[in-house]
Write an enzyme that holds these catalytic residues in place. Structure first.
Site, PDB file in Angstrom:
ATOM      1  N   GLY A 107      26.644  44.765  44.157  1.00  0.00           N
ATOM      2  CA  GLY A 107      27.854  45.158  42.958  1.00  0.00           C
ATOM      3  C   GLY A 107      27.342  46.097  41.958  1.00  0.00           C
ATOM      4  O   GLY A 107      28.077  47.042  41.590  1.00  0.00           O
ATOM      5  N   THR A 108      26.113  45.879  41.479  1.00  0.00           N
ATOM      6  CA  THR A 108      25.721  46.813  40.445  1.00  0.00           C
ATOM      7  C   THR A 108      25.599  48.101  40.738  1.00  0.00           C
ATOM      8  O   THR A 108      26.017  49.167  40.060  1.00  0.00           O
ATOM      9  CB  THR A 108      24.186  46.150  39.749  1.00  0.00           C
ATOM     10  OG1 THR A 108      24.410  44.841  39.324  1.00  0.00           O
ATOM     11  CG2 THR A 108      23.903  47.149  38.636  1.00  0.00           C
ATOM     12  N   GLN A 117      34.107  39.689  42.466  1.00  0.00           N
ATOM     13  CA  GLN A 117      34.499  38.471  42.488  1.00  0.00           C
ATOM     14  C   GLN A 117      35.770  38.174  43.221  1.00  0.00           C
ATOM     15  O   GLN A 117      35.775  37.044  43.392  1.00  0.00           O
ATOM     16  CB  GLN A 117      34.896  38.046  40.788  1.00  0.00           C
ATOM     17  CG  GLN A 117      33.799  38.119  39.989  1.00  0.00           C
ATOM     18  CD  GLN A 117      32.438  36.995  40.125  1.00  0.00           C
ATOM     19  OE1 GLN A 117      33.031  35.979  40.560  1.00  0.00           O
ATOM     20  NE2 GLN A 117      31.441  37.184  39.814  1.00  0.00           N
ATOM     21  N   SER A 171      30.113  42.682  46.953  1.00  0.00           N
ATOM     22  CA  SER A 171      28.607  42.248  47.007  1.00  0.00           C
ATOM     23  C   SER A 171      28.235  40.933  47.710  1.00  0.00           C
ATOM     24  O   SER A 171      29.222  40.028  47.520  1.00  0.00           O
ATOM     25  CB  SER A 171      28.277  41.960  45.544  1.00  0.00           C
ATOM     26  OG  SER A 171      26.677  41.513  45.686  1.00  0.00           O
ATOM     27  N   GLY A 172      27.424  41.071  48.627  1.00  0.00           N
ATOM     28  CA  GLY A 172      27.271  40.016  49.743  1.00  0.00           C
ATOM     29  C   GLY A 172      27.092  38.545  49.086  1.00  0.00           C
ATOM     30  O   GLY A 172      27.685  37.613  49.878  1.00  0.00           O
ATOM     31  N   HIS A 173      26.405  38.382  48.089  1.00  0.00           N
ATOM     32  CA  HIS A 173      26.177  37.097  47.707  1.00  0.00           C
ATOM     33  C   HIS A 173      27.131  36.271  47.015  1.00  0.00           C
ATOM     34  O   HIS A 173      27.008  35.265  46.725  1.00  0.00           O
ATOM     35  CB  HIS A 173      24.728  37.082  46.818  1.00  0.00           C
ATOM     36  CG  HIS A 173      24.888  37.667  45.390  1.00  0.00           C
ATOM     37  ND1 HIS A 173      24.751  36.972  44.285  1.00  0.00           N
ATOM     38  CD2 HIS A 173      25.131  38.904  44.863  1.00  0.00           C
ATOM     39  CE1 HIS A 173      24.848  37.534  43.058  1.00  0.00           C
ATOM     40  NE2 HIS A 173      24.904  38.792  43.721  1.00  0.00           N
ATOM     41  N   THR A 210      16.125  53.893  53.308  1.00  0.00           N
ATOM     42  CA  THR A 210      16.161  53.107  54.731  1.00  0.00           C
ATOM     43  C   THR A 210      17.188  51.829  54.464  1.00  0.00           C
ATOM     44  O   THR A 210      17.101  51.160  53.686  1.00  0.00           O
ATOM     45  CB  THR A 210      14.761  52.660  55.109  1.00  0.00           C
ATOM     46  OG1 THR A 210      13.822  53.486  55.101  1.00  0.00           O
ATOM     47  CG2 THR A 210      14.685  51.697  56.265  1.00  0.00           C
ATOM     48  N   CYS A 233      24.746  36.871  33.874  1.00  0.00           N
ATOM     49  CA  CYS A 233      23.926  37.760  33.550  1.00  0.00           C
ATOM     50  C   CYS A 233      23.630  37.746  31.824  1.00  0.00           C
ATOM     51  O   CYS A 233      22.604  38.290  31.372  1.00  0.00           O
ATOM     52  CB  CYS A 233      24.393  39.210  33.668  1.00  0.00           C
ATOM     53  SG  CYS A 233      25.077  39.573  35.323  1.00  0.00           S
TER      54      CYS A 233
END
Ligand code: PLP
Length: 392
Positions: free
Chosen positions: A76-77, A187, A207-209, A245, A333
């Site tokens: 996300g960042t 979110q 974002s995956g997590h 990569t 954060c």
């Protein structure tokens, strides 16, 4: 409550989720057996490249866009940085202007990027006001946009208070005015339907997590026709939009997690809503002077956030942790940072109230027993902290 058999309740799914076993199964072969570099011309490299293109198609199908509109990244960042920095620079180079519009409740990946563009690169930016629920209005957006506005960034769902923004309405106005529209959907992914055509946005990041995928991987939708400069220089990966990569296992995991989230969204969301509402109702019932923060209806299905007047949220989080409850005071954060929440301040809460934000976010495994236990711990901890504050 303490001791060996202490219950552990994780109510911080907005900070991160576990990786779904089915996602892990999909990823494993790409770590251990098929480890070729996706840029290599040999068989192992071509197989990795194919896996990445399959993942790109899956993500594109879920977001309702073309595969070449997806740029894989580290999360996300990076997506926020890339969209805003890249979009703003591209528009300025085209002579469109150097003014940016956003809100004061965005994630720091957006806020700090805008601030740096203003401090170091000659852009100016306007932060629209938000209401008591942290929402921006179409009127405020129209008022903030100028002839030299090149890019607007408004999140789909707020990480700290869960409120949803009227992104489709704002993006429609931006499109009419030739302003690039970016939304941080970090979110929202996994909880809301994310169709970029319905939303009408130009740039959207996930974002995956946050939806049972791995950490350190994300995807940015970049509408065809937008020449997004790469943030980092190097190889010509991702059609020159993101050098470095490819992380094949993580990209495969992201796509599998997003696919599962889409297929199972209906039952997941129903469960999230039930658990969230029980949490909110019980905390409001058991904790005197607790207030729901964020919009009561237009909010993420799995997101409960409260303001607990007279309570220092860092002290509360420690109490909860000692008793096995993992929660957050605003955004993860900021954990450990004793400053009042900038989001709550922007929503009109006092400094004292903005010290007492509590975020409780449920997930697939959250049960009624978890909620009962967590509410007991929260009620006892708040009572203890308030008593100590009076004595002090
Ligand atoms: N945007 C929002 C709204 C978030 O909640 C977060 C993380 O909490 C991010 C961006 C950053 O995402 P990542 O952890 O993938 O860098």
């Amino acid at each position: 409550m303490r001791g060996k058999s202490q219950r552990k309740v994780y109510l911080d799914h907005s900070a991160s989720t576990p990786v779904d076993e089915r996602v892990l199964d999909a990823m494993m072969p790409w770590f251990t057996r098929n480890y070729g570099n996706a840029s290599s011309l040999h068989g192992p490299g071509r197989r990795a490249a194919q896996a990445i293109e399959d993942a790109r198609e899956t993500v594109a199908r879920t977001l309702g866009c073309q595969p070449n509109e997806i740029v894989f990244n580290s999360g996300g960042t990076e997506g926020d940085n890339h969209a805003i920095r890249g979009g703003a620079r591209t528009m300025r180079q085209a002579g469109q202007g150097a003014h940016l519009v956003s809100s004061p409740v965005e994630h720091s990946a957006v806020g700090e990027t805008l601030a740096q563009l203003a401090d170091l690169q000659g852009f100016t930016h306007t932060l629209m006001p938000v209401d008591r629920y942290g929402r921006v209005s179409a009127e405020a957006f129209r008022a903030a946009c100028r002839d030299d506005t090149v890019l607007a960034s408004v999140m789909l769902a707020n990480n700290e208070v869960g409120s949803l923004q009227p992104v489709a309405e704002l993006a429609r106005f931006a499109r009419e005015r030739g302003i690039l529209f970016h939304t941080d959907a970090v979110q929202a992914a996994g909880q809301l339907s994310l169709n970029v055509a319905d939303l009408g946005v130009d740039l959207l990041g996930i974002s995956g997590h946050k939806f049972y995928g791995p950490k350190g991987v994300g995807a940015l939708y970049c509408r065809n026709g937008i020449a997004l400069a790469s943030n980092q220089t190097g190889g010509s990966h991702e059609e020159g939009r993101r050098a470095g990569t490819h992380n094949t296992p993580l990209i495969v995991g992201l796509a599998r997690a997003l696919e599962l989230a889409g297929q199972e969204r209906e039952q997941n969301v129903a469960h999230f809503r039930r658990m969230r509402d029980q949490l909110i109702d019980q905390v409001l019932l058991r904790v005197p002077d607790a207030e729901l923060s964020g919009h009561p209806v237009e909010r993420l299905p799995g997101h409960a956030s409260l303001v607990l007047d007279g309570v220092d949220s860092s002290a509360l989080l420690m109490h909860l942790d000692i008793n096995g409850v993992a929660a957050s005071g605003g955004s993860a954060c900021k954990t450990g940072n004793p400053e009042p929440s900038a989001v709550l301040l922007a929503m009109g809460y006092s400094k004292r109230q903005a010290m007492g934000g509590l975020r409780l976010t449920v997930g697939h495994s959250t049960s009624e027993k978890d909620i009962d236990y967590a509410v007991d711990v929260i009620a006892n901890s708040v009572e203890k902290l308030r008593r100590l504050a009076v004595v002090a």
